[in-house]
Design an enzyme around this catalytic site. Structure first.
Site, PDB file in Angstrom:
ATOM      1  N   HIS A 159       0.829  -1.207   0.000  1.00 12.07           N
ATOM      2  CA  HIS A 159       0.000   0.000   0.000  1.00 12.07           C
ATOM      3  C   HIS A 159       0.868   1.264   0.000  1.00 12.07           C
ATOM      4  CE1 HIS A 159      -2.975  -2.974   1.086  1.00 12.07           C
ATOM      5  NE2 HIS A 159      -3.938  -2.072   0.981  1.00 12.07           N
ATOM      6  N   HIS A 167       2.172  -4.083   9.112  1.00 10.63           N
ATOM      7  CA  HIS A 167       3.532  -3.794   8.668  1.00 10.63           C
ATOM      8  C   HIS A 167       4.319  -3.103   9.777  1.00 10.63           C
ATOM      9  CE1 HIS A 167       2.733  -4.791   4.449  1.00 10.63           C
ATOM     10  NE2 HIS A 167       1.575  -4.162   4.591  1.00 10.63           N
TER      11      HIS A 167
END
Length: 271
Positions: free
Chosen positions: A193, A235
């Site tokens: 992303h 993440h």
């Protein structure tokens, strides 16, 4: 000559150690020599037998243990620095994972953060680009949209390949969503992303005429999309930062292989 020979013989006769009762003192003992040689042979045979009886795995371990001990006792500066930065990254990422689950401090905002992450997902952007490409009637618009589609596809392929190589898991045990499986965004490094948001923001800033407020909002959107992945625990911080770097590099790659209007028209006609 005869006189010198007679003098040497006389010296030999006068030497006390040359007498018969003292000759044994000048010669080494045979028993001690034999016992020493036998002891050496037996110890050598025992060592060879022990080496033969020991398995290759044990011999390998005995050879490796001193080196491993030295490495543990004398770690390199690079190893210490890398492990320290890795520990800081994991600790900070866990602290910032405030929406990792419902029980987290910001668990109620998890749905909103997930919605922000969807705005940086690859599938909606590819679908929207295809719809705009069908609706577009100008050559310049079709050229930009075709190169944007190429950039999105390259981003998915590059990020998926890097994630398969690194195979780094996130700070929390958060399972990927359906859209993540479609784009093969199942590991943590690099953040897909973040790379996509950085690439798209740079692409739009470079090829679209936007007002300054819109440019600022575009940059803020890219940053929010990247760090929203840290907040939901998918993440680490370094995954997101590396994603921003890879996104910029992907933009530079698309600029190098930019497709001309004629190439885009040829591809559209084939499609």
């Amino acid at each position: 000559m005869p006189a010198s020979q007679t003098r040497s013989r006389a010296r030999d006769r006068n030497n006390v150690l040359n007498r018969a009762e003292f000759l044994s003192l000048n010669q080494p003992l045979k028993g001690t020599q034999e016992s020493r040689s036998q002891g050496r042979k037996q110890s050598g045979q025992a060592g060879a037998a022990g080496a033969q009886n020991s398995s290759p795995k044990e011999r390998r371990q005995s050879q490796q243990l001193p080196e491993e001990d030295c490495m543990q006792l004398n770690p390199s500066f690079k190893g210490i620095a890398f492990n320290s930065l890795l520990a800081i990254d994991i600790c900070m990422s866990k602290r910032l994972g405030v929406c990792a689950n419902r029980a987290s401090s910001w668990g109620g905002a998890r749905s909103m953060i997930n919605l922000l992450g969807i705005t940086g997902h690859g599938i909606p952007w590819i679908a929207g680009t295809l719809i705009c490409l069908v609706k577009s009637s100008t050559l310049a618009g079709q050229e930009v949209l075709m190169n944007l589609l190429l950039a999105l596809l390259l981003d998915i392929v590059i990020v998926a390949g890097l994630q398969k190589l690194a195979k780094r898991k996130g700070p929390y045990d958060v399972s990927p969503g359906v859209l993540d499986y479609l784009t093969m965004d199942t590991y943590a490094f690099p953040a897909g992303h973040a790379s996509r948001a950085a690439m798209l923001s740079k692409f739009f800033l470079n090829h679209l005429v936007l007002a300054i407020p819109l440019r600022i909002l575009l940059v803020i959107w890219a940053l929010c999309v990247g760090f929203s992945r840290v907040m939901i625990g998918r993440h680490h911080i370094t995954d997101v930062l590396s994603g921003f770097v890879f996104g910029y590099l992907q933009f530079r790659l698309v600029e190098l292989i930019w497709m001309s209007s004629n190439t885009c028209q040829m591809l559209i006609s084939i499609w």
